[in-house]
Motif scaffolding. Structure first.
Motif, PDB file in Angstrom:
ATOM      1  N   ALA A 102      18.911  47.993 -14.349  1.00 20.79           N
ATOM      2  CA  ALA A 102      18.282  49.224 -14.022  1.00 20.79           C
ATOM      3  C   ALA A 102      18.199  50.419 -14.715  1.00 20.79           C
ATOM      4  O   ALA A 102      17.288  50.855 -15.026  1.00 20.79           O
ATOM      5  CB  ALA A 102      18.623  49.498 -12.429  1.00 20.79           C
ATOM      6  N   CYS A 106      15.571  51.763 -17.820  1.00 19.97           N
ATOM      7  CA  CYS A 106      14.885  52.958 -17.624  1.00 19.97           C
ATOM      8  C   CYS A 106      14.948  53.772 -18.773  1.00 19.97           C
ATOM      9  O   CYS A 106      14.286  54.724 -19.052  1.00 19.97           O
ATOM     10  CB  CYS A 106      15.255  53.832 -16.298  1.00 19.97           C
ATOM     11  SG  CYS A 106      14.630  52.681 -14.920  1.00 19.97           S
ATOM     12  N   PRO A 266       9.502  47.712 -15.561  1.00 18.38           N
ATOM     13  CA  PRO A 266      10.028  46.425 -14.935  1.00 18.38           C
ATOM     14  C   PRO A 266      10.444  45.298 -15.741  1.00 18.38           C
ATOM     15  O   PRO A 266      11.416  44.824 -15.585  1.00 18.38           O
ATOM     16  CB  PRO A 266       8.829  46.069 -13.678  1.00 18.38           C
ATOM     17  CG  PRO A 266       8.000  47.220 -13.438  1.00 18.38           C
ATOM     18  CD  PRO A 266       8.211  48.027 -14.933  1.00 18.38           C
ATOM     19  N   VAL A 269      13.520  46.235 -17.287  1.00 18.12           N
ATOM     20  CA  VAL A 269      14.662  46.164 -16.636  1.00 18.12           C
ATOM     21  C   VAL A 269      15.209  44.617 -16.634  1.00 18.12           C
ATOM     22  O   VAL A 269      16.160  44.205 -16.674  1.00 18.12           O
ATOM     23  CB  VAL A 269      14.152  46.713 -15.084  1.00 18.12           C
ATOM     24  CG1 VAL A 269      15.367  46.324 -14.233  1.00 18.12           C
ATOM     25  CG2 VAL A 269      14.139  47.966 -15.381  1.00 18.12           C
TER      26      VAL A 269
END
Length: 323
Positions: A102, A106, A266, A269
């Motif tokens: 995560a 990012c 997403p 990630v």
């Protein structure tokens, strides 16, 4: 009633040869399994009780070897190897995949503006602080003040590297800018881990002989162990943070990718998760967990002390390098 365990079964014996990379990789694939993060606290406590009973030579009647090995897997994933205390779940290596994917995703996605760089590097260093403190050599206590200094210093190093390179790469090819987060992470690891584990360097860590008999404390052993951990952490992040930007740089040139910009974060990630799923155990397996150091490489005082007591019967000393 308790049943005596077969003499041929030792729950602390490694299932795989820890002197080889493949053996260590299998071991860490087992204990860094991200699914163990979801195991309830009560089940972890039961696993610890079962492991301790087995060490005493007693287990509940009817327990299978598979049950004992699974209990050991849960124990190794959640409890510190030195202290036996339950680790904060954020700092466990089994949380590196969900937590790391995560944050890394990012960092790789939001690298263009200074506020985004500052925020995500701060989040990453906060996460690293948890991990480094949790996986330290627990025999060397560290004060809250030292933890605070380590955290601030590492965060400052990461931000200085990231923001400085961010400005420098504005006129450089786009791909170089995408590699800035990795440079910041590598720089921060070189500061964060030694600072968080400074007590080990200052006071030394416990070293033992082959049979786990304590021989003294060594600063050189601490430096070797921490250096290996730094290299492992950088290696853990490298493939995802170096290769993934190349993949995204090429994908974003396609028309369909330009239409779904909202899905870029997403996607990064998820791809980071794919890299970390393999790289977390692979990086942990780079060096043996039970590290060794030749007697000749120890501090003179400690070496002379060991020689006086044991002669030439202890060619190597051993210690837990941490993770």
């Amino acid at each position: 009633k308790m049943a005596t365990v077969s003499l041929s079964f030792n729950i602390d014996s490694p299932r795989w040869d820890q002197s080889t990379f493949v053996g260590r990789l299998k071991h860490f694939l087992n204990i860094t399994d991200p699914r163990t993060v979801l195991v309830p606290e009560e089940e972890l406590d039961q696993a610890k009780a079962l492991v301790e009973s087995c060490r005493a030579g007693l287990v509940p009647p009817g327990s299978s070897q598979e049950q004992l090995l699974y209990a050991k897997k849960l124990y190794d994933s959640a409890f510190h190897p030195d202290s036996g205390e339950k680790m904060n779940f954020i700092g466990r290596m089994s949380f590196q995949v969900p937590g790391g994917m995560a944050i890394t995703g990012c960092m790789l996605q939001f690298y263009r503006t200074v506020p985004a760089v500052v925020f995500w590097q701060w989040v990453n260093q906060s996460f690293n602080a948890f991990v480094n403190y949790t996986n330290r050599n627990a025999a060397s206590p560290i004060s809250l003040r030292q933890i605070g200094v380590a955290y601030v210093t590492a965060t400052s190093a990461a931000l200085a590297t990231a923001v400085g390179l961010n400005f420098y790469t504005k006129r450089a090819p786009p791909l170089l800018a995408r590699w800035v987060p990795f440079a910041a992470v590598a720089a921060a690891n070189c500061v964060n881990i030694p600072m968080m584990r400074q007590q080990e360097i200052i006071n030394g860590i416990t070293v033992t002989d082959e049979n786990n008999n304590e021989l003294g404390r060594s600063r050189r052993a601490a430096v070797k162990g921490i250096a290996q951990v730094v290299l492992s952490r950088i290696t853990m992040a490298a493939p995802g943070m170096i290769i993934l930007p190349v993949i995204m740089e090429r994908l974003e040139k396609f028309t369909f990718m330009q239409r779904i910009r909202v899905l870029h974060a997403p996607l990064q990630v998820l791809l980071c998760g794919g890299f970390l799923l393999f790289m977390v155990p692979a990086a942990c397996a780079l060096f043996p967990q039970r590290c060794s150091l030749a007697l000749a490489d120890l501090e003179v005082e400690l070496r002379d002390s060991i020689m006086a007591k044991h002669g030439d019967k202890v060619p190597y000393v051993y210690f837990n390098k941490g993770l």
